[in-house]
Design a protein around this motif. Structure first.
Motif, PDB file in Angstrom:
ATOM      1  N   VAL A 248       1.112  -1.068   0.190  1.00 19.64           N
ATOM      2  CA  VAL A 248      -0.069   0.009  -0.094  1.00 19.64           C
ATOM      3  C   VAL A 248       0.847   1.095   0.007  1.00 19.64           C
ATOM      4  N   ALA A 249       0.191   2.338  -0.519  1.00 24.88           N
ATOM      5  CA  ALA A 249       1.243   3.680  -0.435  1.00 24.88           C
ATOM      6  C   ALA A 249       1.603   4.106   0.992  1.00 24.88           C
ATOM      7  N   GLY A 250       0.675   4.165   2.026  1.00 23.66           N
ATOM      8  CA  GLY A 250       1.356   4.728   3.363  1.00 23.66           C
ATOM      9  C   GLY A 250       0.685   4.189   4.502  1.00 23.66           C
ATOM     10  N   VAL A 251       1.043   4.636   5.743  1.00 27.47           N
ATOM     11  CA  VAL A 251       0.695   3.982   6.756  1.00 27.47           C
ATOM     12  C   VAL A 251      -0.704   4.026   7.251  1.00 27.47           C
ATOM     13  N   PRO A 252      -1.509   5.136   6.605  1.00 30.23           N
ATOM     14  CA  PRO A 252      -2.831   4.999   7.095  1.00 30.23           C
ATOM     15  C   PRO A 252      -3.529   3.855   6.248  1.00 30.23           C
ATOM     16  N   GLU A 253      -3.197   3.439   5.093  1.00 30.67           N
ATOM     17  CA  GLU A 253      -3.845   2.387   4.164  1.00 30.67           C
ATOM     18  C   GLU A 253      -3.383   1.120   4.978  1.00 30.67           C
ATOM     19  N   ALA A 254      -2.011   0.940   5.561  1.00 30.47           N
ATOM     20  CA  ALA A 254      -1.619  -0.047   6.118  1.00 30.47           C
ATOM     21  C   ALA A 254      -2.345  -0.427   7.348  1.00 30.47           C
ATOM     22  N   VAL A 255      -2.424   0.716   8.179  1.00 32.04           N
ATOM     23  CA  VAL A 255      -3.272   0.428   9.525  1.00 32.04           C
ATOM     24  C   VAL A 255      -4.648   0.037   9.145  1.00 32.04           C
ATOM     25  N   ALA A 256      -5.362   0.616   7.933  1.00 30.41           N
ATOM     26  CA  ALA A 256      -6.678   0.119   7.826  1.00 30.41           C
ATOM     27  C   ALA A 256      -6.718  -1.509   7.562  1.00 30.41           C
ATOM     28  N   ARG A 257      -5.586  -2.063   7.074  1.00 30.87           N
ATOM     29  CA  ARG A 257      -5.504  -3.531   6.646  1.00 30.87           C
ATOM     30  C   ARG A 257      -5.493  -4.338   7.826  1.00 30.87           C
ATOM     31  N   LEU A 258      -4.836  -3.606   8.980  1.00 35.13           N
ATOM     32  CA  LEU A 258      -4.267  -4.629   9.994  1.00 35.13           C
ATOM     33  C   LEU A 258      -5.574  -4.557  11.044  1.00 35.13           C
ATOM     34  N   ASP A 259      -5.275  -6.023  11.685  1.00 36.85           N
ATOM     35  CA  ASP A 259      -6.154  -6.037  13.044  1.00 36.85           C
ATOM     36  C   ASP A 259      -5.468  -5.764  14.179  1.00 36.85           C
ATOM     37  N   PRO A 260      -6.102  -4.664  14.914  1.00 40.07           N
ATOM     38  CA  PRO A 260      -5.366  -4.042  15.910  1.00 40.07           C
ATOM     39  C   PRO A 260      -5.257  -5.082  17.207  1.00 40.07           C
ATOM     40  N   SER A 261      -5.765  -6.009  17.032  1.00 42.02           N
ATOM     41  CA  SER A 261      -5.878  -7.244  17.859  1.00 42.02           C
ATOM     42  C   SER A 261      -4.821  -8.326  17.964  1.00 42.02           C
ATOM     43  N   ARG A 262      -4.055  -7.950  16.901  1.00 40.46           N
ATOM     44  CA  ARG A 262      -3.142  -9.307  16.630  1.00 40.46           C
ATOM     45  C   ARG A 262      -1.703  -8.534  16.963  1.00 40.46           C
ATOM     46  N   PRO A 263      -0.846  -9.370  17.231  1.00 39.43           N
ATOM     47  CA  PRO A 263       0.585  -8.751  17.543  1.00 39.43           C
ATOM     48  C   PRO A 263       1.239  -8.508  16.291  1.00 39.43           C
ATOM     49  N   LEU A 264       2.012  -7.135  16.070  1.00 42.35           N
ATOM     50  CA  LEU A 264       2.294  -6.667  14.816  1.00 42.35           C
ATOM     51  C   LEU A 264       3.757  -6.140  15.214  1.00 42.35           C
ATOM     52  N   THR A 265       4.544  -6.563  14.227  1.00 38.40           N
ATOM     53  CA  THR A 265       5.954  -6.470  14.071  1.00 38.40           C
ATOM     54  C   THR A 265       6.266  -5.668  12.839  1.00 38.40           C
ATOM     55  N   TRP A 266       6.590  -4.195  13.221  1.00 43.40           N
ATOM     56  CA  TRP A 266       6.969  -3.493  12.086  1.00 43.40           C
ATOM     57  C   TRP A 266       8.446  -3.595  11.577  1.00 43.40           C
ATOM     58  N   ILE A 267       8.663  -3.802  10.452  1.00 46.83           N
ATOM     59  CA  ILE A 267      10.220  -4.095  10.141  1.00 46.83           C
ATOM     60  C   ILE A 267      10.541  -2.977   8.995  1.00 46.83           C
ATOM     61  N   SER A 268      11.606  -2.132   9.304  1.00 48.36           N
ATOM     62  CA  SER A 268      12.021  -1.206   8.288  1.00 48.36           C
ATOM     63  C   SER A 268      13.573  -1.567   8.214  1.00 48.36           C
ATOM     64  N   GLY A 269      14.104  -2.360   7.447  1.00 50.21           N
ATOM     65  CA  GLY A 269      15.424  -2.909   7.196  1.00 50.21           C
ATOM     66  C   GLY A 269      15.832  -3.713   8.175  1.00 50.21           C
ATOM     67  N   PRO A 270      17.137  -4.189   8.016  1.00 52.57           N
ATOM     68  CA  PRO A 270      17.737  -5.277   9.174  1.00 52.57           C
ATOM     69  C   PRO A 270      17.718  -4.586  10.611  1.00 52.57           C
ATOM     70  N   SER A 271      18.012  -5.276  11.334  1.00 48.58           N
ATOM     71  CA  SER A 271      18.149  -4.588  12.782  1.00 48.58           C
ATOM     72  C   SER A 271      19.262  -3.859  12.850  1.00 48.58           C
ATOM     73  N   ALA A 272      18.993  -2.430  13.416  1.00 53.76           N
ATOM     74  CA  ALA A 272      20.355  -1.556  13.511  1.00 53.76           C
ATOM     75  C   ALA A 272      19.990  -0.583  14.572  1.00 53.76           C
TER      76      ALA A 272
END
Length: 185
Positions: A137-161
């Motif tokens: 999706v284009a942006g964060v609002p579209e992503a949040v609309a697709r996600l179930d807030p009751s599920r555990p979420l892991t947001w990954i932006s590149g390797p751990s740094a």
């Protein structure tokens, strides 16, 4: 009376009898992006991840090429047979994702089928993530609309740094040192 209580009492006294104020909330919820896959690939690459864009017909071959002889954790629900189940000796993990965000190059796991547990995606030093083009999706609002807030979420932006006080970048301190992303079109 503490200083905090005194300040709050003054604020309450100052606003006593004031009417409710309506705060307009008009957030942007959609953005048009001509090439979502291209922008997502570019942003993921900016985070020093390895990125491949392949047609769906070539996905299995690309995964085999990326994995080589690695001992991989294959979570339940991932469309691939076999797998390693020992976190301490696995070389890496292969997962799907819930959504990819083009503007930020972020991958979100909701730990549904094929996405493994949080430990499975954070302990091994290598993470291969498969992202389908229709999950981007284009942006964060579209992503949040697709996600179930009751599920555990892991947001990954590149390797751990992380960086120390002198801004020396260190990878792999809190998760995989290597993130490889295969985008299936």
């Amino acid at each position: 009376m503490s200083a905090r209580e005194e300040i709050l009492a003054r604020v309450r006294k100052a606003v006593a009898g004031a009417g409710d104020v309506e705060i307009p909330r008009r957030y942007r919820t959609e953005r048009q992006v001509e090439d979502l896959v291209g922008l997502f690939a570019e942003r993921v690459d900016d985070y020093r991840a390895i990125v491949h864009v392949v047609p769906a017909a070539g996905l299995a071959a690309k995964i085999d090429e990326c994995l080589g002889e690695r001992r991989m954790i294959v979570p339940d629900g991932f469309d691939r047979a076999g797998g390693w189940d020992d976190l301490d000796t696995a070389d890496g993990v292969i997962t799907n994702c819930a959504v990819g965000i083009a503007e930020t190059g972020t991958i979100v796991l909701d730990h549904g089928p094929g996405q493994g547990t949080r430990a499975q995606t954070l302990v091994p030093d290598y993470h291969l993530c498969v992202v389908r083009a229709d999950q981007i999706v284009a942006g964060v609002p579209e992503a949040v609309a697709r996600l179930d807030p009751s599920r555990p979420l892991t947001w990954i932006s590149g390797p751990s740094a992380t960086s120390d006080i002198e801004l020396n970048r260190v990878e792999g301190v809190h998760g995989p040192r290597t993130l490889e992303v295969v985008i299936s079109t």
